[in-house]
Design a protein around this motif. Structure first.
Motif, PDB file in Angstrom:
ATOM      1  N   LYS A 214      93.558 -29.278  82.153  1.00  0.00           N
ATOM      2  CA  LYS A 214      94.621 -28.281  81.999  1.00  0.00           C
ATOM      3  C   LYS A 214      95.932 -28.759  82.607  1.00  0.00           C
TER       4      LYS A 214
ATOM      5  N   ASP B  36      94.199 -28.056  74.080  1.00  0.00           N
ATOM      6  CA  ASP B  36      94.553 -28.105  75.493  1.00  0.00           C
ATOM      7  C   ASP B  36      93.483 -27.334  76.271  1.00  0.00           C
TER       8      ASP B  36
ATOM      9  N   GLY C  64      93.604 -25.865  79.028  1.00  0.00           N
ATOM     10  CA  GLY C  64      94.087 -24.736  79.811  1.00  0.00           C
ATOM     11  C   GLY C  64      94.893 -23.714  79.042  1.00  0.00           C
ATOM     12  N   ASP C  65      95.186 -23.973  77.758  1.00  0.00           N
ATOM     13  CA  ASP C  65      96.040 -23.065  76.994  1.00  0.00           C
ATOM     14  C   ASP C  65      95.654 -23.128  75.519  1.00  0.00           C
TER      15      ASP C  65
ATOM     16  N   THR D  73      84.861 -27.964  79.822  1.00  0.00           N
ATOM     17  CA  THR D  73      86.240 -27.487  79.755  1.00  0.00           C
ATOM     18  C   THR D  73      87.182 -28.607  79.341  1.00  0.00           C
ATOM     19  N   ASP D  74      87.097 -29.717  80.049  1.00  0.00           N
ATOM     20  CA  ASP D  74      88.007 -30.837  79.826  1.00  0.00           C
ATOM     21  C   ASP D  74      87.487 -31.744  78.716  1.00  0.00           C
TER      22      ASP D  74
END
Length: 185
Positions: free
Chosen positions: A177, A102, A104-105, A157-158
């Motif tokens: 996220k 994930d 964002g986590d 990030t993604d």
């Protein structure tokens, strides 16, 4: 040419290291390799007869978290089925399964299956830190192909979730996220 490039990208996706998520390989027939040490060490996963479609996922330090194979039974780092593995069954799916962190986590992991393209969310904090299902399977598209994979977005990030839906069609879904995009680009 597009097909060759996609095949190459999807083949190497399980070898690309984001942190050290790819440090454990589950080979089936009771064979696993941990590349977090030098020299690499072998381990005995609970898979005793799979030879295709095995997939493993490690944390950023290269410690094994989950692994699976063709029927979507998921084992944890202690080589025991996660408590809610039966929630992951997607019927007659006999194709690709892959894990994506994930964005964002760090405690959440998406598990994707193809044909149909579906995902579940696993949480490593559940079951006293051994992990379990947080979100049962959700279908993105009802039919897809045998091939799926992921690659890091240019923003670092993604992730792009890629699936080949037929001989000439490739779909890409953005995972952020906030979750996975409903529509392909």
């Amino acid at each position: 040419m597009k097909r060759l490039i996609l095949t190459y990208l999807l083949f190497i996706q399980s070898f690309i290291v984001f942190c050290q998520h790819g440090n454990n390989w589950v080979l089936g027939y009771n064979g696993g390799i941990n590349f977090s040490t030098s020299p690499p060490k072998t381990f005995e996963p609970s898979i005793d007869y799979s030879y295709l479609y095995s997939q493993a996922f490690s944390d950023c330090n290269g410690q094994l978290l989950f692994y699976t194979y063709i029927d979507r039974m998921v084992w944890n780092k202690e080589h025991k089925p996660i408590p809610s593995y039966n929630k992951l069954d997607s019927g007659s799916n006999k194709f690709n399964t892959f894990f994506v962190p994930d964005p964002g986590d760090d405690s959440l992991v998406y598990m994707f299956t193809t044909s149909p393209l579906r995902f579940s969310v696993l949480d490593v904090r559940l079951d006293s830190g051994r992990g379990d299902v947080k979100q049962s399977p959700k279908t993105i598209i009802d039919s897809s192909g045998q091939v799926g994979g992921f690659i890091k977005h240019a923003n670092d990030t993604d992730y792009w979730i890629l699936v080949k839906t037929n001989y000439f069609n490739i779909r890409a879904y953005l995972l952020t996220k906030n979750g996975i995009a409903a529509n392909a680009v």
